[in-house]
Design a protein around this motif. Sequence first.
Motif, PDB file in Angstrom:
ATOM      1  N   ILE A  95       5.045   8.600   3.873  1.00 15.82           N
ATOM      2  CA  ILE A  95       6.033   7.524   3.750  1.00 15.82           C
ATOM      3  C   ILE A  95       5.721   6.654   2.537  1.00 15.82           C
ATOM      4  N   GLY A  96       4.439   6.360   2.339  1.00 19.14           N
ATOM      5  CA  GLY A  96       4.042   5.532   1.206  1.00 19.14           C
ATOM      6  C   GLY A  96       4.429   6.152  -0.121  1.00 19.14           C
ATOM      7  N   LYS A  98       6.798   8.278  -0.599  1.00 14.53           N
ATOM      8  CA  LYS A  98       8.259   8.231  -0.667  1.00 14.53           C
ATOM      9  C   LYS A  98       8.725   6.847  -1.123  1.00 14.53           C
ATOM     10  N   LYS A  99       8.106   5.796  -0.577  1.00 12.47           N
ATOM     11  CA  LYS A  99       8.453   4.433  -0.974  1.00 12.47           C
ATOM     12  C   LYS A  99       8.130   4.203  -2.452  1.00 12.47           C
ATOM     13  N   GLU A 102      10.949   5.759  -4.263  1.00 13.73           N
ATOM     14  CA  GLU A 102      12.194   5.028  -4.041  1.00 13.73           C
ATOM     15  C   GLU A 102      12.252   3.747  -4.867  1.00 13.73           C
ATOM     16  N   PHE A 103      11.139   3.058  -4.946  1.00 17.57           N
ATOM     17  CA  PHE A 103      11.089   1.793  -5.673  1.00 17.57           C
ATOM     18  C   PHE A 103      10.263   1.916  -6.955  1.00 17.57           C
ATOM     19  N   THR A 122       1.227  -0.626  -2.034  1.00 14.57           N
ATOM     20  CA  THR A 122       1.770   0.213  -0.969  1.00 14.57           C
ATOM     21  C   THR A 122       0.809   0.336   0.198  1.00 14.57           C
ATOM     22  N   TRP A 125       1.157  -2.748   2.172  1.00 12.11           N
ATOM     23  CA  TRP A 125       2.469  -2.685   2.816  1.00 12.11           C
ATOM     24  C   TRP A 125       2.397  -1.836   4.089  1.00 12.11           C
ATOM     25  N   PHE A 131       5.278  -0.633   6.509  1.00 17.42           N
ATOM     26  CA  PHE A 131       6.390  -0.677   5.561  1.00 17.42           C
ATOM     27  C   PHE A 131       7.554  -1.533   6.067  1.00 17.42           C
ATOM     28  N   GLN A 188       7.109  -8.254   4.804  1.00 20.60           N
ATOM     29  CA  GLN A 188       6.677  -6.867   4.781  1.00 20.60           C
ATOM     30  C   GLN A 188       5.218  -6.684   4.400  1.00 20.60           C
ATOM     31  N   SER A 215      12.608  -5.380   0.068  1.00 19.92           N
ATOM     32  CA  SER A 215      11.399  -4.688  -0.384  1.00 19.92           C
ATOM     33  C   SER A 215      11.044  -5.032  -1.824  1.00 19.92           C
TER      34      SER A 215
END
Length: 396
Positions: A95-96, A98-99, A102-103, A122, A125, A131, A188, A215
């Motif tokens: 997930i990290g 991916k984040k 994404e950002f 991250t 986070w 997240f 967050q 975010s």
Amino acid sequence: MSARTRLTTIVTLASLLASTAVTGATECGGDLGAFLQGVKAEAVSNGASPDAADRALAGAAIDQKVLARDRAQGVFKQTFLEFSKRTVSQARLDIGRKKMREFADVFARAERDYGVPPGVITAFWAMETDFGAVQGDFNTRNALVTLSHDCRRPELFRPQLLNLITMVEHGDLDPSTNTGAWAGEIGQVQMLPKDIVAYGIDGDGDGHVNVKKSSPDAILTAARFIQSLGWRAGEPWIQEVTLPENLPWEKTGLEGGMTAGDWFALGVKPRDGNTASAALPVGLVLPQGRKGPAFLTYPNFSVYLEWNKSFIYTTSAAYFATRLMGAEPYQKGNPEPGLSDTEMKALQTRLQALGHEVGEIDGILGAGTRVAIQKEQQRLGIPADGWATPALLNAL
């Protein structure tokens, strides 16, 4: 880890006994209405509008659940292998990453403007709120009113309440609906109002700093805050190493007084092969002794200790960040068995009787206990790696 140790472990004896004025004639405790009027007066004297103070404090109430949590804070007794296995999971890594994709533009701005790599932000986070998924369900205003009114540590929480009023005035927080951690952390990455006001960044361009829902705001605000704690751009924070059989074990720990190059010369080898930071001062930390994982901690590691005083949390968070940035999983090794809670308290009691300063007898293998263990290991002629074992307890 919502109620971070950087807030909850800086209590002095004076604060534990505090029952008198925090500022001027305003006291903790007593009638809640009178107390809130004092808070309003102080906020207005600091530049807040009376209307903002009224809106922030309207409907404020004492939350008994907050007091219960404050009185019953747990202690951190997991080992590094136990805690890091749970927190640095493959799901969180996936997930990290991916984040981070994404950002990517936001993280690039964070690193450009504040020098903080994506993995560092991250990892916090993930560890603080998964997240943003678990941000706490305590009304923030009531939590801070409760802890400011309470006479145990008002000097820590009253400034946070005053800064919450500032956030209300800026339109960045709805006092009736905003929720977070029991000790007042919001958003967050779980930051306190004073830090949000001081370092908040509007990352999404909507004119507000909303670290709870945005975010980009959370990422950039965290980056600026981390920079304020002393982050050194372009430098590492932690690096896994392998160890030879023999080292000056008494030099291990956070304050060993060695450079990375000194350790490299003694046969300590970075697993990633990178020796470019040889000139930097480091600690050689052995969370579970010389037979377990081993890491060099660089000056940036001190920022982690500012974020959270728990050695196990900070080492795990720093390791997590390296994983997000491409490092391999650590080598678990085969550490010697540690002590139970009862045994650790017995060891601390014996160390204290021998004249060592170990702090509270709490069963936690903290910095003071590790240093005391190393001194006794040296005296007994065994490798002074700071790890508490049954053999050491028996020897004392």
